[in-house]
Design a protein around this motif. Structure first.
Motif, PDB file in Angstrom:
ATOM      1  N   LYS A   7      48.930  51.265  38.778  1.00  0.00           N
ATOM      2  CA  LYS A   7      47.778  51.138  37.877  1.00  0.00           C
ATOM      3  C   LYS A   7      47.463  52.500  37.266  1.00  0.00           C
ATOM      4  N   GLY A 151      34.940  49.505  35.442  1.00  0.00           N
ATOM      5  CA  GLY A 151      35.856  50.006  36.474  1.00  0.00           C
ATOM      6  C   GLY A 151      36.737  48.906  37.061  1.00  0.00           C
ATOM      7  N   ASP A 154      40.784  48.511  38.518  1.00  0.00           N
ATOM      8  CA  ASP A 154      41.233  48.750  39.898  1.00  0.00           C
ATOM      9  C   ASP A 154      41.345  47.420  40.638  1.00  0.00           C
TER      10      ASP A 154
HETATM   11 MG    MG Z   1      38.222  53.752  36.961  1.00  0.00          MG
END
Ligand code: MG
Ligand code: ASP
Length: 419
Positions: A7, A151, A154
């Motif tokens: 990632k 975010g 992830d």
């Molecule tokens: Mg991040």
């Protein structure tokens, strides 16, 4: 041969030049003989820019349309990475959230992944194709685009890793691992080779922003081995297979390693809390419930709570903390209920910081809390409130003393790197 999910965060994907560097890292992993899938973030700053467009278009935006707009950042980078890999002679293709599909619930802007069919992905990987997947996005039960909260890439990466039963999920970011504390505060902070899921959860929830908290819970639940490492490396840097970053593992894997470990794993500071004190609350059953029930109903997360023993007048002060972002809302809820609760005054203070020491070693050792209190007392730092969990002790102090507190505690627990 291993199966690896890689990632890359927004800073690693910001522009053609950086995407070429990412493609190089991906290509080297494939050449090492691995099957690879890649999950990407939008270019740094892009999601903020898209969120702003939504606000400008309609201040009370519909979250379903917000998702249509903000999910586009990852669509761009996934296509660009596939193109760049193809230019380097690799077989690669993108898989958008709805194509896989990554099925989520319909909680737009903060959707949860419910189901992930990995069949098509596995077939493509087995055929030697590099699968490039935009993070952050999924599809709702009624076929609309959803996003997983800021975010969230992830979490996408960990979900992909769980679905394809990857040997490892490598999260490439702009730091080279998880540190004992913020290296900008303590120059002698050390990079941790291993951290457990629970430690990472505690560190993430108290302000170390390396990974989205939800991704860590998912990794723990699905037993995905996650490595945090830097994408800003040159060709001579150690290969990801040698685990140059920080590995996030289960308690069992940690115990199985012969790693020398300190009692405390890390120290985190969180300046996003605010303190509220209600004075002279009547000391009778139901008084505390009357304070916290309306906060809970409004989804305001109360963290630390202290209630003093009542003095002879049958009244007591109650102090607690809430996220700074919710302070105004909490104040107005309590103001409205002043009569009903029966307190005398409300005092709010945002100049507080929560300092937490975290480590699984605490389970089997006494004295962690007393070392913390003594160390802070020796520096004249006053403790306003305390809370604990099985592997964490937190104290609330004045914001101005944050840096000093973190530094002295880092030394007191023996975490400083050798000079
Ligand atoms: Mg991040
Ligand atoms: N681009 C999204 C964000 O900035 C998701 C992510 O990067 O993880 O929040």
């Amino acid at each position: 041969m291993a199966r690896i999910v890689m990632k890359f965060g927004g800073t690693s994907m910001a522009g053609t030049e950086r995407i070429r560097r990412v493609a190089g890292i991906v290509k080297r992993q494939q050449e090492a003989g691995h099957e690879v899938a890649v999950v990407v973030s939008a270019m740094a700053g892009e999601t903020d820019r898209l969120v702003n467009f939504c606000r400008e278009a309609n201040a009370l935006y519909d979250p379903a349309e917000y998702d249509v707009v903000v999910a586009s950042g990852e669509q761009v980078t996934s296509g660009l990475l596939a193109l760049t890999l193809q230019a380097m002679g690799c077989k690669a293709r993108s898989w958008l959230g709805w194509q896989l599909p990554i099925k989520t619930d319909d909680a737009h802007a903060k959707a949860r992944i419910e189901d992930f069919d990995s069949e098509a992905l596995l077939a493509s990987m087995a055929a030697g194709e590099i699968a490039v997947i935009p993070g952050f996005q999924g599809v709702s039960p009624d076929n609309r685009i959803t996003t997983l909260g800021r975010g969230g890439s992830d979490t996408s990466a960990v979900a992909v890793a769980a679905a394809v039963k990857a040997d490892r999920c490598d999260i490439y970011t702009d730091v080279d691992g998880v540190y004992t504390t913020d290296p900008r505060i303590v120059a002698k902070a050390r990079k941790l080779p291993l951290v457990t899921y629970e430690e990472m959860l505690e560190l993430a929830s108290v302000g170390s922003k390396v990974l989205q908290t939800r991704s860590v819970s998912l990794a723990m639940k699905e037993n995905v081995r996650v490595q945090v490492l830097s994408s800003f490396i040159d060709e001579n840097a150690p290969a990801a297979d040698t685990l140059p970053g920080t590995m996030i593992v289960s308690d069992e894997e940690l115990e199985g390693s012969d790693m020398e470990r300190q009692l405390i794993t890390g120290i985190a500071a969180d300046k996003n809390e605010a303190k509220v004190t209600l004075t002279r609350v009547p000391d009778r059953p139901g008084a505390v419930a009357a304070i916290f029930a309306p906060l809970a109903e409004s989804n305001i997360n109360v963290d630390m709570i202290i209630q003093n023993v009542a003095k002879d007048k049958g009244e007591t002060d109650v102090t607690f903390t809430v996220p700074q972002a919710d302070l105004v809302r909490a104040q107005s809820l309590l103001e409205e209920r002043k009569e009903a609760i029966g307190y005398y005054r409300m005092i709010a203070d945002s100049n507080v910081a929560k300092i937490s020491v975290v480590g699984v070693g605490m389970r089997s050792h006494a004295g962690v809390a007393s070392t913390m209190f003594k160390t802070l007392a020796d520096r004249g730092i006053n403790i306003i409130a305390i809370s604990t969990s099985e592997i964490k002790v937190s104290v609330l102090i004045d914001t101005d003393e944050t840096e000093l507190a973190v530094r002295v505690l880092h030394t007191a627990y023996g975490l400083d790197a050798a000079a």
